[in-house]
Design an enzyme around this catalytic site. Structure first.
Site, short mmCIF file in Angstrom:
data_model
loop_
_atom_site.label_atom_id
_atom_site.label_comp_id
_atom_site.label_asym_id
_atom_site.label_seq_id
_atom_site.Cartn_x
_atom_site.Cartn_y
_atom_site.Cartn_z
N TRP A 320 38.92 36.75 44.38
CA TRP A 320 39.61 37.82 44.81
C TRP A 320 38.92 39.11 45.47
O TRP A 320 38.89 39.82 46.13
CB TRP A 320 40.84 38.19 43.86
CG TRP A 320 41.55 39.17 44.34
CD1 TRP A 320 42.69 39.14 45.24
CD2 TRP A 320 41.50 40.56 44.21
NE1 TRP A 320 43.34 40.19 45.43
CE2 TRP A 320 42.63 41.15 44.89
CE3 TRP A 320 40.73 41.62 43.37
CZ2 TRP A 320 42.91 42.53 44.78
CZ3 TRP A 320 41.01 42.83 43.46
CH2 TRP A 320 42.06 43.43 43.85
N HIS A 321 37.95 39.29 44.45
CA HIS A 321 37.30 40.89 44.52
C HIS A 321 36.18 40.50 45.73
O HIS A 321 35.83 41.46 46.26
CB HIS A 321 36.33 40.93 43.12
CG HIS A 321 37.17 41.63 42.07
ND1 HIS A 321 37.84 40.94 41.33
CD2 HIS A 321 37.52 42.94 41.77
CE1 HIS A 321 38.44 41.48 40.50
NE2 HIS A 321 38.29 42.79 40.88
N GLY A 322 35.64 39.69 46.20
CA GLY A 322 34.85 39.66 47.41
C GLY A 322 34.28 38.26 47.56
O GLY A 322 34.21 37.25 46.53
N PHE A 469 37.33 45.54 48.52
CA PHE A 469 38.22 44.24 47.89
C PHE A 469 39.39 44.24 48.57
O PHE A 469 40.07 43.17 48.15
CB PHE A 469 38.24 44.36 46.48
CG PHE A 469 36.87 44.82 45.77
CD1 PHE A 469 35.67 43.87 46.06
CD2 PHE A 469 36.65 45.76 44.81
CE1 PHE A 469 34.60 44.27 45.45
CE2 PHE A 469 35.55 45.99 44.20
CZ PHE A 469 34.48 45.32 44.59
#
Length: 469
Positions: A320-322, A469
């Protein structure tokens, strides 16, 4: 546009507040929606259509789910369609190039990446829309039949581009019936000023230390001590950067009559990694818990499925963060530690003195941010090697080559102090007392705001880390 900018503070926010508070109650959501769209368009004019389309599509799908609530097969099909649309949109804009690049490497192909620019805040508003549609399906919230009210919920500028992830159920009643008062405005303003100071005074200056040490080609010459200083500086920077934004979002929400849930609770005082994830980015960890972990069975399944559930959740948390392997490794790193704590270390940790539990947790947290901060695996291993295989630091050489960093030592010390709840608890206590302390807190807040504006005038680094993000 960012909250910590003179444009926002001196132009956008005052104009928004004037129009909002002079308008009739029935038009307040429309005012918020218009200004929220303007806020988003300021930085992402071409992707505002994407967000509006997402709102319209999910508005329609949620109504269809509600109409088919007595027909489980149909409503479930529409829910799956909504998940496919939302996740598919996120995959295309955020992850497709990453997938193409890895396919090219594995199969030695030459598929051309699309080169799409990541829309700001897409991870946050996509998760909000998903939670809304899922909760309509589950029957925990009523379907919103006013598309402008739903649009206000999704596009609400205080939390639009970097969270916290506000669930529809949290502000469902406040969308139509919220109360405004001078007390809320004062409380929200104080919270906003604290967040602004965290970002502008602490995070921005800690970034100078972290960037100069971590990004330096000479880091290999500095030794273990400097490597730890660099990574602790980044550990503090990302906390004050993101918690500062959350404070500003919560404060702005309060000014407009909304109550957003807390997103941080002094995560660096945690005495285990389990405790850390109850305190850090609470809105994200609770989202994955409620919409992924529990539906998979949580811990009420056999051990093998329980392990599977942990790995799925933390793979997704990292991803999800990248779109980068270091984020996936970072997520799985914490998943493995949480699994070890739950299965093996829980009883042992309870027996240890608090100071040892805190040291254990803080070291693991800093290692996690080392993985998070460095995209290249080679850099991660190099810094970790420097941190854990002791090498004496030549402080004289370091001070000669980085003498300007000593000007930032005060921010490092203040950052370490601020990660403990002493100051925050004192301010909260004074806010509740109708005494001379209460007046002093107001004076302190005014001074803090003026100081923050002063820093903004001379600052060169100012973007929020979580915007990407």
């Amino acid at each position: 546009m960012v909250f910590s900018s003179l444009t926002f503070l001196l132009f956008f926010l005052p104009v928004t507040l004037i129009f909002y508070f002079i308008s009739n109650d029935k038009y307040k959501n429309m005012i918020l929606l218009i200004f929220s769209l303007l806020f988003y368009a300021w930085g992402e004019p071409k992707y505002i259509i994407l967000m509006i389309l997402s709102i319209i599509i999910n508005y329609i799908l949620a109504i269809l789910i509600d109409k088919a609530k007595n027909k489980k097969i149909i409503s479930k099909f529409i829910l799956i369609l909504s998940i496919i649309v939302n996740v598919g949109c996120l995959m295309i804009f955020k992850y497709l190039d990453f997938i193409i690049e890895n396919i090219n490497k594995i199969f030695t192909l030459q598929i051309t990446p699309l080169g799409l620019i990541l829309p700001i805040g897409i991870s946050f508003y996509t998760f909000q829309l998903l939670s809304y549609v899922i909760d309509v399906y589950k029957g925990t919230v009523k379907v919103q039949k006013n598309i402008f009210d739903l649009g206000t919920y999704v596009a609400l500028f205080p939390q639009l581009i970097a969270g916290p992830i506000v669930r529809y159920e949290t502000i469902e009643l406040e969308l139509k019936n919220r109360k405004h008062s001078l007390e809320k405005v004062i409380t929200g303003t104080r919270r906003f000023v604290i967040g602004l100071a965290k970002k502008v005074i602490l995070a921005n200056n800690l970034a100078v230390i972290a960037d100069q040490i971590i990004a330096s080609s000479e880091i290999g010459l500095y030794g273990t001590g400097v490597a730890w200083i660099g990574m602790i500086a980044y550990t503090l920077q990302i906390y004050y950067d993101f918690s500062g934004y959350s404070d500003m979002a919560i404060g702005l929400g309060k000014i407009f009559g909304f109550t957003f849930l807390e997103n941080f609770n002094y995560p660096y005082i945690s005495k285990s990694i389990t405790d850390f994830w109850r305190r850090w980015h609470i809105s994200l960890s609770s989202w994955f818990r409620d919409y992924v972990y529990i539906p998979l069975g949580g811990n009420r399944v056999c051990k093998l499925k329980f392990i599977r559930n942990i790995f799925i959740v933390w793979f997704l948390t990292g991803f999800w963060h990248g779109a980068s392997w270091n984020f996936i490794i970072w997520g799985l790193y914490f998943g493995i530690i949480l699994l070890i704590e739950k299965v093996l270390l829980n009883k042992l940790l309870k027996k240890l003195p608090n100071i040892l539990k805190w040291i254990y947790s803080f070291i693991l947290i800093v290692v996690g941010w080392t993985i998070f901060r460095n995209i290249e695996l080679e850099n991660i291993l190099s810094i970790l090697n420097k941190m854990f295989i002791f090498e004496k630091t030549n402080w004289l050489q370091f001070s000669r080559e980085n003498y300007e960093l000593f000007n930032y030592a005060i921010y490092f010390v203040l950052g370490l102090i601020g990660m403990f709840p002493f100051v925050g608890k004192f301010i909260t206590k004074c806010e509740k007392e109708n005494t001379f302390k209460h007046v002093l807190i107001n004076v302190y807040m005014v001074m803090l705001f003026v100081l923050s504006v002063f820093f903004l005038v001379k600052v060169t680094y100012n973007p929020f880390i979580y915007f990407r993000f």
